[in-house]
Write a protein that holds these residues in place. Structure first.
Motif, PDB file in Angstrom:
ATOM      1  N   PHE A  46      -3.739   3.599   0.028  1.00 38.15           N
ATOM      2  CA  PHE A  46      -4.441   2.898  -1.055  1.00 38.15           C
ATOM      3  C   PHE A  46      -3.473   1.908  -1.695  1.00 38.15           C
ATOM      4  CE2 PHE A  46      -3.112   4.617  -5.245  1.00 38.15           C
ATOM      5  CZ  PHE A  46      -2.277   5.650  -4.839  1.00 38.15           C
ATOM      6  N   PRO A  47      -3.991   0.896  -2.384  1.00 37.44           N
ATOM      7  CA  PRO A  47      -3.122  -0.163  -2.902  1.00 37.44           C
ATOM      8  C   PRO A  47      -2.082   0.403  -3.885  1.00 37.44           C
ATOM      9  CG  PRO A  47      -5.439  -0.734  -3.194  1.00 37.44           C
ATOM     10  CD  PRO A  47      -5.406   0.676  -2.737  1.00 37.44           C
ATOM     11  N   GLU A  48      -0.830   0.010  -3.737  1.00 44.59           N
ATOM     12  CA  GLU A  48       0.239   0.429  -4.652  1.00 44.59           C
ATOM     13  C   GLU A  48      -0.055  -0.172  -6.029  1.00 44.59           C
ATOM     14  OE1 GLU A  48       2.569   1.623  -6.756  1.00 44.59           O
ATOM     15  OE2 GLU A  48       3.618   2.201  -4.915  1.00 44.59           O
ATOM     16  N   PHE A  98       0.852  -1.193   0.000  1.00 49.79           N
ATOM     17  CA  PHE A  98       0.000   0.000   0.000  1.00 49.79           C
ATOM     18  C   PHE A  98       0.887   1.242   0.000  1.00 49.79           C
ATOM     19  CE2 PHE A  98      -4.700  -0.233   1.107  1.00 49.79           C
ATOM     20  CZ  PHE A  98      -4.881  -1.475   0.538  1.00 49.79           C
TER      21      PHE A  98
END
Lengths: 465, 483
Positions: B272-274, B80
Motif C-alpha cells: 500500500f502507498p507509503e 509503497f
C-alpha cells in the motif's frame, strides 16, 4: 488558586515571577490531585525543575524570552521526548526512552516552554475514552466517574485540572477534539501537513496531526503558533499558508448528516440551540454533505490498514518489551507482541491486515481511498459557499467508565470527528454549553490552512457560551 | 531429447554505492569495513516516531540509470510499503516501489544490447531500501543466534527487472556484465564491491512453469545456477515429471538449487502507498538536466571506437563495455599508440595476462605507456610478436619498462642477414631429411623455420628467416650445386 490563562501566566513569569516556584507549585498540585485523575504516565519532575532554573537564569541574564516563556506543557505520551520514556500507553513501550526529541518538542523548548509530564492515552492512540491504556483509565476532572474522552484524555484532563495551562495531543480521528469536548476545553486538529509529525509515534500516518489543547482560544492559538511550521524531517509537511479572512460576516454551513443516527438528543438540542444563538451574529444554514454517511467505515479501514503496518516494528528485538525467546524468531516475535499489545490494538492490527490482504484489498482499502476522495470533494464544494462548517464534536455526552464495552459502539463516537481527518482540513472543538451537567463541545471546520478562521469563530463561541 | 527453448529473466538489485548517505536518512551509505551497528540512527532503525526523508541524489542516480537503459521515466512516482516480518527489516516492512495497485515505479520499459547486438528488454526500474545484514557466529547451523548488522539497513538499492529475453546462461551473464559496465560508467554503483550487485533469476523451459532462483552472489554463480537449473528441469521433463512453480535457493557450496517455497506459500506483501512520503514529481527539466550531464555510455563509446579508430566490432564491444579497459585504450591512443594494434593487445594478451597474474586493470603496473612502447617495438621491427608477449608478461610482473627488458635481456630481433644465413645453414645440415621433405611440403618448411627460431631463442626476424629458408630450398630444388 484560580487558574490563569497561559498568556497571563507568561506575562507574570516574563515580568519576574519565579519559573521554578511556578513549576514546583504545579508539580505539587499534580502529586496531590492526579492520583484521582491519572492524567500523567510520567511526571518530568527533574528535567522540569532544571529547565525552570535555567529559564530563571536566562531572564536574570537578560536573554530574549520565548513566546511560551516558563509555561508548563503536558505532552501526550506518543510524542518522543529525548531521555524521557515515551510509552504510547502500551506495555510494549513501557521502558522505551527515545534518543531524540520530536520536532514539536524542539519547538516547545525553543520557545522556552517546559515539558511537565507525559500524559495518558489509549494504547497507540486507539480509542475514544483513554480506557485502553496499559496504565489505567484517565478520569474526567468534571466527573471522575466518567471518561475524559480519548485518545488524548490525559492531556485534556491535565489542562482541565490546571496541572498545566497547555497540552499537546494527537488527533487521528478526533483524539484531540473528543477529550477537549468531554473535559470542556479547547482542542485543535490542524490542517494535515501544518505541524510536523517527526517524533509522533504513528498510528495512522495519513490522517493524524499533533494538536494544541488549552482552556481557551487565545492560549490554544499561542501554542499553535509555536508548533506549526514546515519541517524538512517530515516529508508530508507543507509550506505554511494562511487563508485570508474576508471583511464580511462569517457564513457557517451545518450538514444535516452531523445529526444522524447515534447522536444523543441532549447533544443535538444543546448544539442546535447554540447555533440558533450564533445565528444572531453570523449566518447559519443547514446543508448536506452526502458522503459523510460513509466517513466512519472509511476512516476505520484506512486507519487500521496503516496501523497494521506501522505497528509491525514492535517485535521486541531492538527495543520494547521482550519476553521469553521462542525456538525461532517468528515464535519470539509472537511472544513479545502477544504480551506487549492490548486487546484493542490487536483487534485493529488484525482488521487492518485483513483489509490489505490479497483478495480483500480492492473491496476494503482501495474502496475506502475512493470514498476518501469523495469526502474531500464534498468539503471543497461546501467551502465554496461557506467559511466554516459546524456540528457537535461528540455525538454523546461523556459516558461512565466501563459503560461502553462493545468496540463498535465506541467507534461510533468518532462519527463527527473523522471527516476532518479524512479531508485533511482543520477542525476545533470549543465548549458551547452543558447538558445534564455535562459539557458539550461545538466543532468548527475550515478549509485547509483556515486555522485563523477557526480561532476567530471560536472567540465568538467563547463569548456566547 | 530435442532442444527446448529456454527463457531467462533477471531481477537485479544494485546498491547506489556512490551516494554519501542512505536512502531515507543522513547515515553514511558506505558501511563496508565499519564495526556493526555504527552507521545507524532513529530513521534507519525504524525507531518509533521517526520518518523517512527521500534522498534526492538517489532519485537522480535512478533517473540516470533509467535514461541509460532507454526506459520511460515516470512523471510522478510513488513509494509503497512491502510488508513482511523478517529479522533483517527494522520496521518489518520495506519501503519500496510497486508497479500495480496504483503504484508507479521510477521507470518502466527500456532495453539493453548485449554482445552480438541482441536486445534484452527491461520491464521496470525501482528504488528501495536495502535490508540489514544477518550474520552468524561460525556457520548458520551451529550459531546460537542470528546477529543483525543494521549498517546496511536503508542503503539505496535500484531494482532492475528484465523481461525473460535471455535464452541461455551465457546471455544472462553477458547482460549482467554489460549492466555493471553501464552503472560504473554512470558513476552510480561500483559492482566490484562485495554485495553491491545481487541477482535473482527466473527460468522456464519450453514455455513451461517458471522457477525462481534466489541467493545468487556473483555473475559467475548466475551462470552456474542457471546451468544447474536447466539440467534439473530437463531431467524432470525427460521423466515426464511436472516442474513445480516455486522459488529455489542457490547453494553455492554444493552448487545445487534447493526448494525454498512453493507458489502457494508465497508471502502476501500487502502493498500500500507509503503514507510518510508524498508522490515525487519528476519534471522534463529535471530529466534533461541529468541527461546533459551523462558521460559517454558504453554503447556510444563502441560506436565511436568503430567510427573514429576503425576498430573491429568484437574489439570495440569488449573494450567499450569495460570502463577500465576503455580508459586504458584511450590513454594508449592519446600517447600515440596505433589504435588497432593497441586494441588487439588489450583484448588478447593483456586481459589474459592480468587475469593470470590476478591483477586488476586499474593496477598501476598496467600502464598505458607499456602497451604503447610494446606496440612501437614491434612496429619498428625491434622485437617479434612472440618476444613481445614474453616482454609484456615480464613487464606487468616486474614493473620494468618493455624497452628496458628488451635491452637487459638482449631480446632485439636478429635482422642481420649474414648471421641468419649461417643459422639456416646449420639447421639444414642438422635436418637433411626434413629439408628433402620441405621441398614439397609447406608444413615442414614451418618446422625448419621453427628450428631457426629455437636456435635464436625467438629473436630471428620471422620474415627474413622465411625468405632465407625459402631461397635456400629453391636453390636446392633448382639443383644449384652446393657451394
Amino acid at each position: 488558586m484560580l487558574p490563569r490563562s497561559a498568556i497571563e501566566t507568561r506575562e507574570e513569569l516574563a515580568g519576574g515571577a519565579s519559573v521554578e516556584e511556578y513549576v514546583l507549585s504545579l508539580l505539587e498540585r499534580i502529586r496531590r490531585e492526579d492520583p484521582k485523575i491519572n492524567s500523567f504516565i510520567t511526571i518530568c519532575d527533574g528535567p522540569a525543575i532544571e529547565a525552570a532554573k535555567a529559564l530563571d537564569r536566562k531572564r536574570r541574564e537578560g536573554g530574549k524570552l520565548g513566546p511560551l516563556f516558563g509555561l508548563a506543557v503536558a505532552v501526550k505520551d506518543n510524542i518522543c521526548t529525548k531521555g524521557v520514556r515515551t510509552t504510547c500507553g502500551s506495555r510494549m513501550l513501557e521502558g522505551f526512552v527515545p534518543p531524540y526529541d520530536a520536532t514539536v518538542i524542539r519547538r516547545l523548548k525553543g520557545a522556552d516552554a517546559i515539558v511537565i509530564g507525559k500524559t495518558n492515552m489509549d494504547e497507540f492512540a486507539m480509542g475514544s475514552s483513554t480506557e485502553n491504556s496499559y496504565f489505567g483509565p484517565t478520569r474526567n476532572p468534571l466527573d471522575p466517574e466518567r471518561v475524559a474522552g480519548g485518545s488524548s484524555g490525559g492531556s485534556a484532563a491535565a489542562v482541565a485540572s490546571a496541572f498545566a495551562p497547555l497540552a499537546l495531543g494527537s488527533d487521528t480521528g478526533g483524539s484531540v477534539r473528543c477529550p477537549a469536548s468531554f473535559c470542556s476545553i479547547v482542542g485543535l486538529k490542524p490542517t494535515y501537513g501544518t505541524v510536523s509529525r517527526y517524533g509522533l509515534i504513528s498510528y495512522a500516518n495519513s490522517l493524524e496531526q499533533i494538536g494544541p489543547m488549552a482552556s481557551n482560544i487565545g492560549d490554544c492559538e499561542l501554542l499553535f503558533d509555536v508548533i506549526r511550521g514546515y519541517d524538512p524531517r517530515d516529508n508530508t509537511s507543507l509550506p505554511q499558508k494562511r487563508v485570508e479572512i474576508g471583511e464580511g460576516g462569517l457564513r457557517i454551513g451545518v450538514p444535516k448528516e452531523f445529526f444522524m443516527e447515534g447522536v444523543q438528543e441532549a447533544v443535538e438540542k444543546c448544539v442546535r440551540d447554540f447555533l440558533d444563538k450564533m445565528g444572531s451574529l453570523v449566518e447559519v444554514e443547514e446543508i448536506s454533505l452526502p458522503s459523510l454517511a460513509y466517513a466512519l467505515p472509511t476512516y476505520y479501514i484506512i486507519a487500521m490498514s496503516e496501523a497494521s503496518s506501522n505497528l509491525a516494528r514492535y517485535d521486541g528485538i531492538r527495543y520494547g518489551l521482550r519476553g521469553e525467546d521462542g525456538s525461532d524468531w517468528n515464535e519470539t516475535y509472537c511472544n513479545n507482541r502477544g504480551m506487549g499489545f492490548g486487546q484493542e490494538v490487536k483487534r485493529r492490527i488484525i482488521l487492518g491486515t485483513y483489509a490489505l490482504s490479497a483478495g480483500y484489498r480492492n473491496r476494503y482499502y482501495i474502496r475506502a481511498q475512493k470514498i476518501r476522495t469523495l469526502i474531500r470533494e464534498d468539503f471543497e464544494r461546501a467551502f465554496k459557499e461557506f467559511d466554516l462548517i459546524a456540528g457537535p464534536t461528540m455525538p454523546v455526552l461523556p459516558f461512565r467508565i466501563g459503560e461502553k464495552l462493545d468496540p463498535v459502539e465506541v467507534y461510533m463516537c468518532d462519527i463527527e470527528t473523522v471527516p476532518a481527518n479524512l479531508a485533511g482540513i482543520p477542525a476545533i472543538s470549543v465548549p458551547c454549553g452543558m447538558s445534564q451537567g455535562l459539557p458539550v463541545g461545538l466543532q468548527l471546520m475550515a478549509p485547509p490552512f483556515g486555522e485563523e478562521l477557526l480561532f476567530r469563530a471560536g472567540r465568538i463561541v467563547e463569548e456566547l457560551a | 531429447m530435442a532442444e527446448v527453448p529456454i527463457r531467462i529473466g533477471l531481477e537485479i538489485h544494485c546498491q547506489l554505492t556512490n551516494l554519501r548517505t542512505k536512502l531515507f536518512c543522513g547515515c553514511p551509505a558506505d558501511y563496508r569495513g565499519s564495526p556493526p551497528n555504527t552507521h545507524i540512527c532513529p530513521i534507519c532503525m525504524g525507531l518509533p516516531g521517526s520518518l523517512p526523508s527521500p534522498n534526492k541524489k538517489a532519485i537522480e542516480d535512478g533517473v540516470a540509470v533509467a535514461i541509460a537503459l532507454n526506459s520511460e521515466i515516470s512523471k510522478r512516482m510513488t513509494f509503497f510499503r512491502k510488508n513482511y516480518f523478517y529479522p533483517d527489516l527494522p520496521k518489518n516492512f520495506q519501503i519500496s516501489q510497486y508497479d500495480g495497485g496504483g503504484g508507479v515505479p521510477l521507470a518502466r520499459g527500456g532495453y539493453l544490447h548485449i554482445e552480438g547486438g541482441k536486445r534484452i528488454r527491461i520491464r521496470r526500474i525501482q528504488i528501495e531500501e536495502d535490508p540489514a545484514k544477518l550474520a552468524y557466529e561460525g556457520t548458520i547451523d551451529d550459531s546460537t543466534a542470528t546477529l543483525v548488522d543494521n549498517n546496511r539497513a536503508g542503503v539505496a538499492l535500484l531494482e532492475i527487472v528484465t523481461e525473460p529475453d535471455m535464452e541461455d546462461p551465457k546471455e544472462a551473464r553477458a547482460f549482467l556484465e554489460k549492466l555493471r559496465g553501464i552503472l560504473e560508467c554512470l558513476g552510480v554503483s561500483n559492482g566490484e564491491l562485495e554485495g553491491a550487485m545481487r541477482c535473482d533469476a527466473n527460468i522456464s523451459l519450453g514455455g513451461g512453469t517458471r522457477v525462481e532462483i534466489k541467493n545468487i552472489s556473483s555473475f559467475k554463480e548466475v551462470e552456474r545456477a542457471l546451468t544447474f537449473e536447466i539440467t534439473r528441469q530437463r531431467q524432470l521433463l525427460a521423466r515426464d515429471i511436472e516442474v513445480r512453480r516455486e522459488t529455489r535457493h542457490w547453494d553455492d557450496v554444493r552448487r545445487i538449487t534447493v526448494s525454498l517455497r512453493a507458489k502457494e506459500e508465497e508471502e502476501d506483501y500487502r502493498y500500500f502507498p507509503e503514507p510518510d512520503i508524498v508522490p515525487i514529481e519528476i519534471s522534463e527539466d529535471f530529466i534533461e538536466g541529468i541527461r546533459k550531464r551523462l558521460p559517454e555510455l558504453p554503447d556510444q563509446r563502441r560506436e565511436r571506437y568503430i567510427r573514429q579508430f576503425g576498430l573491429q566490432e568484437h574489439n570495440a564491444e569488449l573494450i567499450s563495455s569495460d570502463n577500465a579497459l576503455s580508459k586504458l585504450f584511450e590513454e594508449c591512443v592519446r600517447m600515440g599508440g596505433d589504435p588497432i594494434e593497441v586494441s588487439n593487445w588489450l583484448v588478447g594478451d593483456l586481459i589474459s595476462f592480468t587475469r593470470e597474474l590476478g591483477m586488476e586493470l586499474t593496477d598501476p603496473r598496467v600502464s598505458p605507456s607499456k602497451i604503447v612502447e610494446l606496440v612501437k617495438l614491434i612496429r619498428s621491427g625491434s622485437i617479434s610478436t612472440k618476444i613481445a608477449k614474453e616482454v609484456l608478461m615480464e613487464s606487468l610482473r616486474s614493473d620494468e619498462s618493455p624497452e628496458d627488458i628488451v635491452k637487459r635481456r638482449g631480446l632485439l630481433k636478429i635482422s642481420d642477414e649474414a648471421l641468419l644465413r649461417d643459422v639456416v645453414e646449420e639447421v639444414f645440415t642438422e635436418n637433411e631429411k626434413a629439408v628433402r621433405e620441405a621441398l614439397h611440403d609447406e608444413d615442414v618448411v614451418n618446422f625448419l623455420i621453427g628450428q631457426v627460431m629455437r636456435k635464436t631463442k625467438g629473436k630471428a626476424d620471422p620474415n627474413l628467416t622465411y625468405e632465407i629458408v625459402k631461397g635456400s630450398l629453391e636453390r636446392i630444388k633448382g639443383g644449384a650445386p652446393d657451394s
